[in-house]
Design an enzyme around this catalytic site. Structure first.
Site, PDB file in Angstrom:
ATOM      1  N   TYR A   1       0.838  -1.205   0.000  1.00  0.00           N
ATOM      2  CA  TYR A   1       0.000   0.000   0.000  1.00  0.00           C
ATOM      3  C   TYR A   1       0.874   1.257   0.000  1.00  0.00           C
ATOM      4  O   TYR A   1       0.573   2.230  -0.687  1.00  0.00           O
ATOM      5  CB  TYR A   1      -0.934   0.015   1.220  1.00  0.00           C
TER       6      TYR A   1
ATOM      7  N   PHE B   1      -7.467  21.798 -24.115  1.00  0.00           N
ATOM      8  CA  PHE B   1      -7.693  20.368 -24.233  1.00  0.00           C
ATOM      9  C   PHE B   1      -8.907  20.053 -23.356  1.00  0.00           C
ATOM     10  O   PHE B   1      -9.070  20.633 -22.283  1.00  0.00           O
ATOM     11  CB  PHE B   1      -6.475  19.520 -23.834  1.00  0.00           C
ATOM     12  N   THR B   2      -9.735  19.117 -23.785  1.00  0.00           N
ATOM     13  CA  THR B   2     -11.039  18.876 -23.148  1.00  0.00           C
ATOM     14  C   THR B   2     -10.953  18.715 -21.625  1.00  0.00           C
ATOM     15  O   THR B   2     -11.535  19.501 -20.886  1.00  0.00           O
ATOM     16  CB  THR B   2     -11.684  17.616 -23.756  1.00  0.00           C
TER      17      THR B   2
ATOM     18  N   ASP C   1       1.732  20.630 -20.244  1.00  0.00           N
ATOM     19  CA  ASP C   1       0.986  19.386 -20.426  1.00  0.00           C
ATOM     20  C   ASP C   1       1.937  18.479 -21.201  1.00  0.00           C
ATOM     21  O   ASP C   1       2.080  18.603 -22.417  1.00  0.00           O
ATOM     22  CB  ASP C   1      -0.329  19.623 -21.185  1.00  0.00           C
TER      23      ASP C   1
ATOM     24  N   LYS D   1      -0.177   7.830 -23.204  1.00  0.00           N
ATOM     25  CA  LYS D   1       0.177   8.210 -24.572  1.00  0.00           C
ATOM     26  C   LYS D   1       1.631   7.829 -24.840  1.00  0.00           C
ATOM     27  O   LYS D   1       1.915   6.671 -25.095  1.00  0.00           O
ATOM     28  CB  LYS D   1      -0.072   9.705 -24.790  1.00  0.00           C
TER      29      LYS D   1
ATOM     30  N   ARG E   1     -13.267  15.662 -33.686  1.00  0.00           N
ATOM     31  CA  ARG E   1     -12.683  16.784 -32.959  1.00  0.00           C
ATOM     32  C   ARG E   1     -13.240  18.035 -33.631  1.00  0.00           C
ATOM     33  O   ARG E   1     -12.717  18.510 -34.621  1.00  0.00           O
ATOM     34  CB  ARG E   1     -11.151  16.758 -33.016  1.00  0.00           C
TER      35      ARG E   1
ATOM     36  N   PHE F   1     -18.906  14.843 -25.841  1.00  0.00           N
ATOM     37  CA  PHE F   1     -18.539  14.006 -26.985  1.00  0.00           C
ATOM     38  C   PHE F   1     -18.427  12.526 -26.624  1.00  0.00           C
ATOM     39  O   PHE F   1     -18.603  11.666 -27.476  1.00  0.00           O
ATOM     40  CB  PHE F   1     -17.217  14.494 -27.607  1.00  0.00           C
TER      41      PHE F   1
HETATM   42  C1  LIG Z   1      -5.173  12.432 -22.995  1.00  0.00           C
HETATM   43  C2  LIG Z   1      -4.784  13.791 -22.655  1.00  0.00           C
HETATM   44  C3  LIG Z   1      -5.001  14.340 -21.380  1.00  0.00           C
HETATM   45  C4  LIG Z   1      -5.801  13.606 -20.316  1.00  0.00           C
HETATM   46  O1  LIG Z   1      -5.215  12.442 -19.924  1.00  0.00           O
HETATM   47  P1  LIG Z   1      -6.063  11.112 -19.542  1.00  0.00           P
HETATM   48  O2  LIG Z   1      -4.987  10.145 -19.211  1.00  0.00           O
HETATM   49  O3  LIG Z   1      -6.881  10.733 -20.713  1.00  0.00           O
HETATM   50  O4  LIG Z   1      -6.905  11.466 -18.358  1.00  0.00           O
HETATM   51  C5  LIG Z   1      -4.534  15.607 -21.134  1.00  0.00           C
HETATM   52  N1  LIG Z   1      -3.903  16.330 -22.083  1.00  0.00           N
HETATM   53  C6  LIG Z   1      -3.685  15.856 -23.319  1.00  0.00           C
HETATM   54  C7  LIG Z   1      -2.990  16.690 -24.339  1.00  0.00           C
HETATM   55  C8  LIG Z   1      -4.132  14.579 -23.652  1.00  0.00           C
HETATM   56  O5  LIG Z   1      -3.944  14.126 -24.894  1.00  0.00           O
END
Ligand SMILES: *Cc1c(COP(=O)(O)O)cnc(C)c1O
Length: 461
Positions: free
Chosen positions: A75, A127-128, A218, A261, A385, A452
């Protein structure tokens, strides 16, 4: 043999395969109808080539899988956390690591820590999930990306750059004290995976820091951005991705990162920073929202896979292959005269849906409609998008109307081969020749946040 001439050739071989289902057009017509013409609502089993996203869809290496077996599921104080901390420091150089289950978990921590309600948060295109968390924390997003980013055909090699005049204007008009921080996305997802130059990062950092404003990266696709700096910006050709990445981060104070990613993993994320007080605040929040500060919502094994995948992403030849796959698909579509965002970005190819289907208005969700048609045509799943992703203005309730209306063909890392990309390209080219048959959509269900993902549509006949 000069292998540099074949970046498309896979720097790996296949050890395990996942069978794919081939379906008929009739079957897919029914499937998309049942999914409310939203590719997010399709069953993955019904998809032949899945280019919905590069998020968590990556193939891990044998080294990562070996790491999975070394998961220390304690943990507290898992050894995998300490490996992750070392790997993060080696790649990014931030002093403090706060793990999170994925990127948006980290965004919540950073937004809650750094934003006071009513403050402005400039950024190079929204970004969303990033904007959603900034707004939930009481922040007001302001777009300061360069104008070229909104023009799909502008060939600027660094269309992710911040427009310094726009940033300066925000500082002058709102006052530096009323700015929480500036977010720099590298690469810029919604602009088509377009990179930010080192020169721009340096200048933004200078302007921000002169005004006492923090810079938050980011870093979700920071290795891809570093690769573009290497091949597109003067003076970086002989530097390694790791060296470039460290320099990029040196201009910033903190980062949020989705581990799903560039790190070749299926889950994970983190926040990182250099300020001790910020780290303390984030650690007090992480235990409420994610998990203890030494796992942040991840299993030990997932932290290990992420640490290993992160180091792989810093290898120049792995990133060269990654970008070569996007470039291969981009070149095929470009050669056939398909309207696509220029130049080729990092994580995928973006088709300009307004130019592809000129007869369908934006209010009838033109990109959403194209994504549905592509699925029916060949079982290829892409995502919208455009106006659906952009959502509504929190104050007026009006739909945001982005200039770009695209479908994103996102490329999972190490998953598909050249023949898959040939099918994707040929399907889009055939669909383009039948574009006079295009129809728009009507939204019949609209969720309140991040619509979306779950919105449903019907075809306008
Ligand atoms: C995917 C993404 C996020 C969010 O990350 P999650 O792991 O999906 O929560 C933030 N910023 C960018 C540019 C992304 O592509």
């Amino acid at each position: 043999m000069n292998f540099d001439k074949y970046p498309m050739a896979e720097p790996y071989k296949i050890k395990m395969v996942e069978p794919l289902k081939i379906t008929t057009q009739k079957y897919r017509e029914q499937a998309i109808k049942e999914a409310g013409y939203n590719t997010f609502l399709l069953r993955s089993e019904d998809v032949y080539i899945d280019l919905l996203t590069d998020s968590g869809t990556n193939a891990m290496s044998e080294d990562q899988w070996a790491g999975i077996m070394l998961g220390d599921e304690a943990y507290a104080g898992s050894k995998n956390y300490y490996h992750l901390e070392d790997a993060m420091y080696e790649c990014f150089g931030y002093k403090y690591l706060i793990p999170a289950h994925q990127g948006r978990g980290a965004e919540q921590l950073v937004s809650k820590t750094l934003i006071k309600p009513g403050q402005y948060v400039p950024g190079n295109m929204y970004f969303t999930t990033t904007r959603e968390h900034q707004e939930l924390a009481g922040g007001i997003f302001v777009d300061v990306i360069c104008d070229e980013a909104h023009d799909p055909y502008n060939e600027n090699p660094f269309k992710g750059n911040v427009d310094l005049n726009k940033f300066e204007k925000v500082i002058k008009e709102k006052g530096a004290k009323n700015i929480a921080y500036i977010t720099i996305g590298v690469t810029v997802n919604l602009a088509g995976g377009q990179p930010v130059s080192m020169e721009n990062l340096r200048q933004v950092s200078k302007m921000a820091h002169e005004n006492g404003i923090k810079v938050v990266l980011d870093a979700t696709r920071a290795m891809e951005n570093a690769y573009f700096i290497k091949v597109r910006e003067n003076g970086y050709a002989d530097k390694s991705i790791k060296q470039i990445l460290r320099e990029m981060c040196s201009y910033t104070d903190a980062a949020t990162c989705s581990g799903k990613k560039d790190f070749h993993t299926n889950i994970g994320g983190f926040a990182a920073c250099n300020d001790e007080q910020d780290a303390i605040t984030m650690r007090s929040l992480v235990v409420v929202y994610e998990g203890l500060q030494t796992y942040g919502g991840m299993a030990g094994r997932d932290m290990e896979a992420m640490a290993r995948g992160m180091l792989e992403a810093c290898q120049d030849h792995i990133m060269a292959h990654r970008i070569a796959q996007s470039q291969y698909l981009w070149d095929k579509l470009d050669a056939a005269g398909i309207p696509i965002i220029r130049p080729c970005g990092g994580h995928g190819v973006f088709v300009d849906a307004k130019a592809f289907y000129p007869t369908v208005p934006q209010e009838q969700y033109v990109a959403q409609s194209l994504a549905a048609d592509l699925y029916v045509h060949s079982g290829v799943r892409s995502m919208e998008r455009g106006i659906v992703s952009a959502g509504r203005d929190k104050v007026t309730g009006e739909e945001h109307k982005p200039k770009l209306e695209t479908i994103r063909l996102t490329i999972p890392r190490r998953v598909y081969t050249q023949s898959h990309f040939d099918i994707v390209a040929d399907s889009i080219i055939e669909l383009y020749s039948e574009r006079n048959k295009a129809r728009g959509l009507r939204m019949v269900y609209e969720p309140k946040a991040l619509r979306f993902f779950q919105a449903r549509f019907e075809k306008i006949l």
